[in-house]
Design a protein around this motif. Structure first.
Motif, PDB file in Angstrom:
ATOM      1  N   PRO A   1      57.650  22.347  21.331  1.00  0.00           N
ATOM      2  CA  PRO A   1      57.038  23.513  20.674  1.00  0.00           C
ATOM      3  C   PRO A   1      55.528  23.395  20.489  1.00  0.00           C
ATOM      4  O   PRO A   1      54.846  24.414  20.345  1.00  0.00           O
ATOM      5  N   LEU A   2      54.997  22.181  20.494  1.00  0.00           N
ATOM      6  CA  LEU A   2      53.561  22.009  20.324  1.00  0.00           C
ATOM      7  C   LEU A   2      52.793  22.454  21.558  1.00  0.00           C
ATOM      8  O   LEU A   2      51.731  23.059  21.468  1.00  0.00           O
ATOM      9  N   ARG A   3      53.337  22.136  22.707  1.00  0.00           N
ATOM     10  CA  ARG A   3      52.640  22.398  23.962  1.00  0.00           C
ATOM     11  C   ARG A   3      53.311  23.454  24.819  1.00  0.00           C
ATOM     12  O   ARG A   3      52.750  23.899  25.822  1.00  0.00           O
ATOM     13  N   ARG A   4      54.549  23.825  24.449  1.00  0.00           N
ATOM     14  CA  ARG A   4      55.333  24.742  25.257  1.00  0.00           C
ATOM     15  C   ARG A   4      55.445  24.236  26.686  1.00  0.00           C
ATOM     16  O   ARG A   4      55.398  25.005  27.666  1.00  0.00           O
ATOM     17  N   GLY A   5      55.554  22.947  26.803  1.00  0.00           N
ATOM     18  CA  GLY A   5      55.715  22.315  28.104  1.00  0.00           C
ATOM     19  C   GLY A   5      56.574  21.081  27.957  1.00  0.00           C
ATOM     20  O   GLY A   5      56.680  20.506  26.864  1.00  0.00           O
ATOM     21  N   PRO A   6      57.210  20.639  29.042  1.00  0.00           N
ATOM     22  CA  PRO A   6      58.136  19.521  28.961  1.00  0.00           C
ATOM     23  C   PRO A   6      57.421  18.185  28.795  1.00  0.00           C
ATOM     24  O   PRO A   6      56.226  18.048  29.077  1.00  0.00           O
ATOM     25  N   LEU A   7      58.167  17.216  28.355  1.00  0.00           N
ATOM     26  CA  LEU A   7      57.716  15.827  28.263  1.00  0.00           C
ATOM     27  C   LEU A   7      58.806  14.989  28.911  1.00  0.00           C
ATOM     28  O   LEU A   7      59.949  14.989  28.453  1.00  0.00           O
ATOM     29  N   GLY A   8      58.472  14.304  29.998  1.00  0.00           N
ATOM     30  CA  GLY A   8      59.465  13.524  30.720  1.00  0.00           C
ATOM     31  C   GLY A   8      59.871  12.270  29.963  1.00  0.00           C
ATOM     32  O   GLY A   8      59.135  11.779  29.095  1.00  0.00           O
ATOM     33  N   PHE A   9      61.043  11.739  30.303  1.00  0.00           N
ATOM     34  CA  PHE A   9      61.504  10.504  29.672  1.00  0.00           C
ATOM     35  C   PHE A   9      60.475   9.388  29.845  1.00  0.00           C
ATOM     36  O   PHE A   9      60.318   8.540  28.971  1.00  0.00           O
ATOM     37  N   GLU A  10      59.793   9.385  30.994  1.00  0.00           N
ATOM     38  CA  GLU A  10      58.849   8.314  31.283  1.00  0.00           C
ATOM     39  C   GLU A  10      57.506   8.509  30.601  1.00  0.00           C
ATOM     40  O   GLU A  10      56.618   7.649  30.710  1.00  0.00           O
ATOM     41  N   GLU A  11      57.342   9.614  29.871  1.00  0.00           N
ATOM     42  CA  GLU A  11      56.061   9.917  29.235  1.00  0.00           C
ATOM     43  C   GLU A  11      56.035   9.555  27.751  1.00  0.00           C
ATOM     44  O   GLU A  11      55.116   9.954  27.030  1.00  0.00           O
ATOM     45  N   ALA A  12      57.006   8.779  27.306  1.00  0.00           N
ATOM     46  CA  ALA A  12      57.009   8.291  25.926  1.00  0.00           C
ATOM     47  C   ALA A  12      57.561   6.878  25.913  1.00  0.00           C
ATOM     48  O   ALA A  12      58.632   6.618  26.470  1.00  0.00           O
ATOM     49  N   ASP A  13      56.826   5.966  25.301  1.00  0.00           N
ATOM     50  CA  ASP A  13      57.242   4.571  25.160  1.00  0.00           C
ATOM     51  C   ASP A  13      57.703   4.375  23.720  1.00  0.00           C
ATOM     52  O   ASP A  13      56.894   4.444  22.781  1.00  0.00           O
ATOM     53  N   VAL A  14      59.012   4.150  23.539  1.00  0.00           N
ATOM     54  CA  VAL A  14      59.614   4.109  22.205  1.00  0.00           C
ATOM     55  C   VAL A  14      59.874   2.665  21.783  1.00  0.00           C
ATOM     56  O   VAL A  14      60.483   1.892  22.531  1.00  0.00           O
ATOM     57  N   THR A  15      59.430   2.321  20.596  1.00  0.00           N
ATOM     58  CA  THR A  15      59.728   1.022  19.993  1.00  0.00           C
ATOM     59  C   THR A  15      60.450   1.257  18.667  1.00  0.00           C
ATOM     60  O   THR A  15      60.197   2.255  17.979  1.00  0.00           O
ATOM     61  N   PHE A  16      61.324   0.335  18.314  1.00  0.00           N
ATOM     62  CA  PHE A  16      62.172   0.494  17.128  1.00  0.00           C
ATOM     63  C   PHE A  16      61.807  -0.504  16.041  1.00  0.00           C
ATOM     64  O   PHE A  16      61.313  -1.599  16.311  1.00  0.00           O
TER      65      PHE A  16
END
Length: 233
Positions: free
Chosen positions: A169-184
């Motif tokens: 909703p911020l960009r009205r565009g997709p974000l691919g799985f590879e475009e976020a690096d998640v750490t827990f």
């Protein structure tokens, strides 16, 4: 002895989101739910399973909007399937086997919300490799070896879904799985904690966050994740 009505426990998502985000959830599909005519038209030819998950998800959304003090208006999807909320409202909907939920907030207090629920089972073969960066795959396998009571592959998958739902909703565009690096991050409770998603590559000069932070919970066969992005974040 008290004769008062027993109150339902708060939604599981309430453990993951701030108080100004209103949550509704269902662990079964209530009978007799009446959708807005425009919503009903969307699923007129859908199979029963799709009808049930859509109907209960919208039921949760309508109830959450009412709790927020807004009319239970139709919540229709945009061209990418993301829910379109009433003016000045942000929100998110999720559904999986045995669980449906919605979370909404006023946009003056919360800039974007993303929630996700998924069964707490191992991901099907090949899915982790499809959704996770190599460094994330290594982290997940290390976590599974050290803390096998939590399905870290599912937590990662769910977190990426919540990241997407917050970002879109911020960009009205997709974000691919590879475009976020998640750490827990784990909390004192071994079945819950936080996570940070670093956007790759950084989006410069557009007022978008470079990182999103959220919470995760493993409970009763489910994995849930949630993000609430504040206006100043």
């Amino acid at each position: 002895m008290s004769t008062g009505t027993r109150q339902a426990p708060p939604p599981l998502l309430a453990r993951l989101l701030p108080e100004d985000v209103v949550c509704r959830e269902c662990t079964h599909d209530p009978e007799g739910v009446v959708l807005h005519p425009d919503e009903e038209a969307l699923i007129a030819r859908s199979v029963e399973a799709r009808r049930r998950e859509f109907t209960t998800g919208r039921y949760c959304a309508h109830r959450a909007l009412e709790d927020l003090g807004r009319p239970a208006a139709a919540v229709l999807p945009d061209v990418k399937g993301s829910p379109r909320w009433p003016a000045a409202v942000v929100g998110s909907i999720t559904h999986c086997a045995g669980y449906r939920a919605a979370a909404v907030a006023l946009s003056a207090r919360v800039r974007s919300v993303g929630i996700d629920a998924t069964p707490g089972e191992p991901l099907p073969e090949g899915v982790l490799e499809a959704v996770a960066l190599p460094v994330e795959q290594r982290r997940v396998r290390a976590h599974l070896e050290r803390w096998p009571e939590v399905r870290w592959d599912r937590v990662l998958f769910s977190a990426k879904e919540s990241v997407y739902k917050t970002w879109y909703p911020l960009r009205r565009g997709p974000l691919g799985f590879e475009e976020a690096d998640v750490t827990f991050h784990r909390s004192a409770d071994p079945a819950s904690g936080g996570f940070t998603a670093r956007i790759l590559p950084p989006v410069r000069g557009l007022g978008f966050p470079q990182e999103l932070t959220g919470r995760w919970l493993a409970h009763d066969g489910l994995v849930l994740t949630a993000i609430a992005l504040r206006p100043g974040d």
